[in-house]
Design a protein around this motif. Structure first.
Motif, PDB file in Angstrom:
ATOM      1  N   ASP A 135       0.830  -1.215   0.000  1.00  0.00           N
ATOM      2  CA  ASP A 135       0.000   0.000   0.000  1.00  0.00           C
ATOM      3  C   ASP A 135       0.859   1.257   0.000  1.00  0.00           C
ATOM      4  O   ASP A 135       0.556   2.236  -0.692  1.00  0.00           O
ATOM      5  CB  ASP A 135      -0.924   0.010   1.223  1.00  0.00           C
ATOM      6  N   LEU A 136       1.931   1.235   0.782  1.00  0.00           N
ATOM      7  CA  LEU A 136       2.832   2.389   0.830  1.00  0.00           C
ATOM      8  C   LEU A 136       3.471   2.629  -0.539  1.00  0.00           C
ATOM      9  O   LEU A 136       3.550   3.770  -1.013  1.00  0.00           O
ATOM     10  CB  LEU A 136       3.909   2.154   1.883  1.00  0.00           C
ATOM     11  N   ALA A 137       3.917   1.553  -1.185  1.00  0.00           N
ATOM     12  CA  ALA A 137       4.540   1.684  -2.505  1.00  0.00           C
ATOM     13  C   ALA A 137       3.549   2.225  -3.532  1.00  0.00           C
ATOM     14  O   ALA A 137       3.883   3.111  -4.328  1.00  0.00           O
ATOM     15  CB  ALA A 137       5.097   0.338  -2.954  1.00  0.00           C
ATOM     16  N   ARG A 138       2.320   1.702  -3.527  1.00  0.00           N
ATOM     17  CA  ARG A 138       1.315   2.205  -4.475  1.00  0.00           C
ATOM     18  C   ARG A 138       0.973   3.662  -4.187  1.00  0.00           C
ATOM     19  O   ARG A 138       0.781   4.459  -5.112  1.00  0.00           O
ATOM     20  CB  ARG A 138       0.051   1.347  -4.408  1.00  0.00           C
ATOM     21  N   GLY A 139       0.889   4.021  -2.908  1.00  0.00           N
ATOM     22  CA  GLY A 139       0.567   5.398  -2.570  1.00  0.00           C
ATOM     23  C   GLY A 139       1.624   6.384  -3.031  1.00  0.00           C
ATOM     24  O   GLY A 139       1.317   7.408  -3.641  1.00  0.00           O
ATOM     25  N   PHE A 140       2.896   6.063  -2.764  1.00  0.00           N
ATOM     26  CA  PHE A 140       3.974   6.925  -3.232  1.00  0.00           C
ATOM     27  C   PHE A 140       4.106   6.874  -4.744  1.00  0.00           C
ATOM     28  O   PHE A 140       4.433   7.870  -5.392  1.00  0.00           O
ATOM     29  CB  PHE A 140       5.296   6.519  -2.575  1.00  0.00           C
ATOM     30  N   TRP A 170      13.243  -0.723 -15.731  1.00  0.00           N
ATOM     31  CA  TRP A 170      12.864  -1.857 -14.888  1.00  0.00           C
ATOM     32  C   TRP A 170      13.713  -1.896 -13.617  1.00  0.00           C
ATOM     33  O   TRP A 170      13.213  -2.184 -12.538  1.00  0.00           O
ATOM     34  CB  TRP A 170      13.023  -3.163 -15.665  1.00  0.00           C
ATOM     35  N   PHE A 171      15.009  -1.595 -13.734  1.00  0.00           N
ATOM     36  CA  PHE A 171      15.874  -1.563 -12.551  1.00  0.00           C
ATOM     37  C   PHE A 171      15.407  -0.480 -11.576  1.00  0.00           C
ATOM     38  O   PHE A 171      15.376  -0.686 -10.361  1.00  0.00           O
ATOM     39  CB  PHE A 171      17.322  -1.292 -12.960  1.00  0.00           C
ATOM     40  N   GLY A 172      15.055   0.690 -12.132  1.00  0.00           N
ATOM     41  CA  GLY A 172      14.574   1.758 -11.275  1.00  0.00           C
ATOM     42  C   GLY A 172      13.288   1.391 -10.557  1.00  0.00           C
ATOM     43  O   GLY A 172      13.117   1.683  -9.369  1.00  0.00           O
ATOM     44  N   GLY A 173      12.361   0.739 -11.280  1.00  0.00           N
ATOM     45  CA  GLY A 173      11.115   0.312 -10.651  1.00  0.00           C
ATOM     46  C   GLY A 173      11.356  -0.660  -9.514  1.00  0.00           C
ATOM     47  O   GLY A 173      10.755  -0.549  -8.435  1.00  0.00           O
ATOM     48  N   LEU A 174      12.254  -1.640  -9.726  1.00  0.00           N
ATOM     49  CA  LEU A 174      12.584  -2.593  -8.666  1.00  0.00           C
ATOM     50  C   LEU A 174      13.270  -1.894  -7.497  1.00  0.00           C
ATOM     51  O   LEU A 174      13.017  -2.223  -6.329  1.00  0.00           O
ATOM     52  CB  LEU A 174      13.486  -3.693  -9.216  1.00  0.00           C
ATOM     53  N   GLY A 175      14.138  -0.927  -7.805  1.00  0.00           N
ATOM     54  CA  GLY A 175      14.813  -0.202  -6.739  1.00  0.00           C
ATOM     55  C   GLY A 175      13.841   0.559  -5.854  1.00  0.00           C
ATOM     56  O   GLY A 175      13.955   0.538  -4.619  1.00  0.00           O
ATOM     57  N   TRP A 176      12.871   1.222  -6.481  1.00  0.00           N
ATOM     58  CA  TRP A 176      11.859   1.939  -5.690  1.00  0.00           C
ATOM     59  C   TRP A 176      11.030   0.966  -4.861  1.00  0.00           C
ATOM     60  O   TRP A 176      10.736   1.243  -3.682  1.00  0.00           O
ATOM     61  CB  TRP A 176      10.950   2.747  -6.609  1.00  0.00           C
ATOM     62  N   ALA A 177      10.627  -0.165  -5.443  1.00  0.00           N
ATOM     63  CA  ALA A 177       9.835  -1.147  -4.690  1.00  0.00           C
ATOM     64  C   ALA A 177      10.606  -1.619  -3.468  1.00  0.00           C
ATOM     65  O   ALA A 177      10.040  -1.750  -2.369  1.00  0.00           O
ATOM     66  CB  ALA A 177       9.474  -2.328  -5.592  1.00  0.00           C
ATOM     67  N   ALA A 178      11.903  -1.884  -3.634  1.00  0.00           N
ATOM     68  CA  ALA A 178      12.716  -2.345  -2.510  1.00  0.00           C
ATOM     69  C   ALA A 178      12.851  -1.260  -1.448  1.00  0.00           C
ATOM     70  O   ALA A 178      12.773  -1.536  -0.241  1.00  0.00           O
ATOM     71  CB  ALA A 178      14.093  -2.764  -3.017  1.00  0.00           C
ATOM     72  N   LEU A 179      13.043  -0.020  -1.882  1.00  0.00           N
ATOM     73  CA  LEU A 179      13.180   1.080  -0.916  1.00  0.00           C
ATOM     74  C   LEU A 179      11.898   1.261  -0.113  1.00  0.00           C
ATOM     75  O   LEU A 179      11.945   1.439   1.118  1.00  0.00           O
ATOM     76  CB  LEU A 179      13.530   2.370  -1.657  1.00  0.00           C
ATOM     77  N   PHE A 180      10.754   1.214  -0.770  1.00  0.00           N
ATOM     78  CA  PHE A 180       9.493   1.361  -0.047  1.00  0.00           C
ATOM     79  C   PHE A 180       9.290   0.205   0.930  1.00  0.00           C
ATOM     80  O   PHE A 180       8.750   0.392   2.031  1.00  0.00           O
ATOM     81  CB  PHE A 180       8.326   1.421  -1.034  1.00  0.00           C
TER      82      PHE A 180
END
Length: 405
Positions: free
Chosen positions: A26-31, A285-295
């Motif tokens: 939920d946090l990842a989708r919200g951000f 794709w790398f950036g998307g995975l990086g953001w998901a991991a950070l969230f």
């Protein structure tokens, strides 16, 4: 989820349902929705020079390095992750694969219909229809072996990069534009723009599904089997590596193109802008995975604080509000498009022809903040978003495997 880490190619078992709603998805989708807002607001800009001031340059560098071509892959990853969670709930309710497949395909049809309406009336670069189409055509990936998922993600990513490279080289050699034009943005009338948007949506939806979304959807399915977002503390080393490598690659590969776009570096020095844009998009794709991991790491930290504060402790009003946006992401996404159409379209306020990158970003952030307030009001009232209510009602109509309210 594979029975154990040592049998990556074995048939997967279904993940156990999560007893308490996890914060990370939920946090990842919200951000993520503030990223989507930034990308879509910039899409509406049709003026001859959207970079005119130092503020435009600063925003362009940050946005093109960390947001553009990173937001949609992040959303696709979360979509694949969510499909497995739906499967787990159906299994927990006594349903089998036939029930899962029927439910996910029905959800795909409903999303495709919502995406078509959204694309024709508001925004042709629609992602809802692309994800719905993915469910219809690739629902079998939700029960595929891990090896199949990883090969699918890798081959589709390689194929998309090769296709984009070939198209860019061909268009650059012919002296044409290397980006997809959207004539609907400059149509003065709503009906004429809608006709253009319909044609654009028909092209954009399958292209986005195959070349942007599917690699990340497959990886989202793989990650959901391991409950990586539900249990971020148990996967901290993997998440740290993914965040550092993913976001590091996004910055390193995206910065040259961003500097040229922001007119801080001359075009063609040292590489043609078309090649820089290819490099920028190839690491999306790398950036998307990086953001998901950070969230996920941030969620683990906040969940740890909440656990330490006792049963009555919460995440804090800001975190809870952003998570509420994630729980109502479809409603907030559609609301953004309504606002942007009113603000940017020629038959609205027409600011798409006059605003620069910084002005569009200000509209995007203000719109996202408004949806945060809306989502928090709905959360406190104990209500879903209206779009989520429609999607749920049509998806589960007549089903005996609907989750409890």
């Amino acid at each position: 989820m594979s029975p154990n880490p040592g049998t990556a190619g074995a048939p997967p078992t279904d993940p156990a349902p999560t007893p308490v709603r996890s914060l990370a998805p939920d946090l990842a989708r919200g951000f993520m929705l503030v990223f989507i807002a930034l990308v879509n607001a910039q899409f509406f800009l049709v003026g001859p020079d959207p970079v005119r001031t130092f503020g435009d340059q600063a925003v362009a560098v940050v946005q093109l390095t960390l947001v553009n071509a990173r937001a949609v892959p992040l959303f696709a990853f979360l979509f694949g992750y969510g499909a497995v969670r739906i499967m787990g709930r159906v299994r927990a309710g006594g349903g089998g694969w036939i029930h899962v497949r029927r439910l996910l395909r029905r959800r795909g049809w409903v999303m495709l219909a919502i995406g078509a309406v959204h694309g024709v009336l508001l925004l042709p670069v629609d992602i809802v229809g692309a994800y719905g189409l993915a469910l219809l055509l690739f629902v079998g990936l939700t029960r595929a072996r891990d090896a199949v998922l990883l090969w699918t993600a890798g081959l589709l990513a390689a194929g998309a990069t090769a296709l984009n490279t070939a198209l860019t080289v061909a268009l650059a050699g012919a002296g044409g534009e290397t980006s997809i034009a959207a004539p609907s943005l400059t149509e003065a009338g709503f009906l004429a723009a809608s006709a253009e948007r319909f044609r654009e949506w028909l092209l954009y939806t399958p292209v986005t599904m195959l070349t942007v979304a599917m690699p990340m959807i497959a990886l989202g399915v793989w990650a959901a089997r391991r409950r990586i977002l539900e249990e971020p503390g148990a996967h901290r080393p993997l998440l740290v590596r993914t965040a550092v490598i993913g976001l590091g690659a996004a910055v390193a590969a995206g910065l040259p193109s961003a500097l040229v776009y922001a007119e801080l570096v001359p075009a063609g020095a040292p590489l043609p802008q078309a090649l820089l844009e290819l490099l920028h998009d190839a690491v999306g794709w790398f950036g998307g995975l990086g953001w998901a991991a950070l969230f996920a790491l941030l969620a683990a930290r906040w969940e740890g604080r909440r656990a330490g504060g006792g049963p009555s402790a919460g995440y804090g009003p800001a975190v809870s509000a952003v998570a509420a946006v994630g729980q109502r992401s479809l409603t907030c996404y559609l609301a953004q498009s309504v606002v942007f159409t009113l603000v940017f379209a020629p038959y609205g306020a027409g600011l798409g022809a006059t605003l620069g990158v910084a002005g569009a970003a200000a509209v995007a952030v203000a719109t996202w903040l408004a949806t945060v307030v809306l989502a928090e009001v709905l959360r406190r009232a104990g209500r879903r978003g209206p779009a989520e209510a429609v999607l749920r009602r049509l998806t589960y109509a007549g089903s005996t495997h609907a989750p409890s309210p």
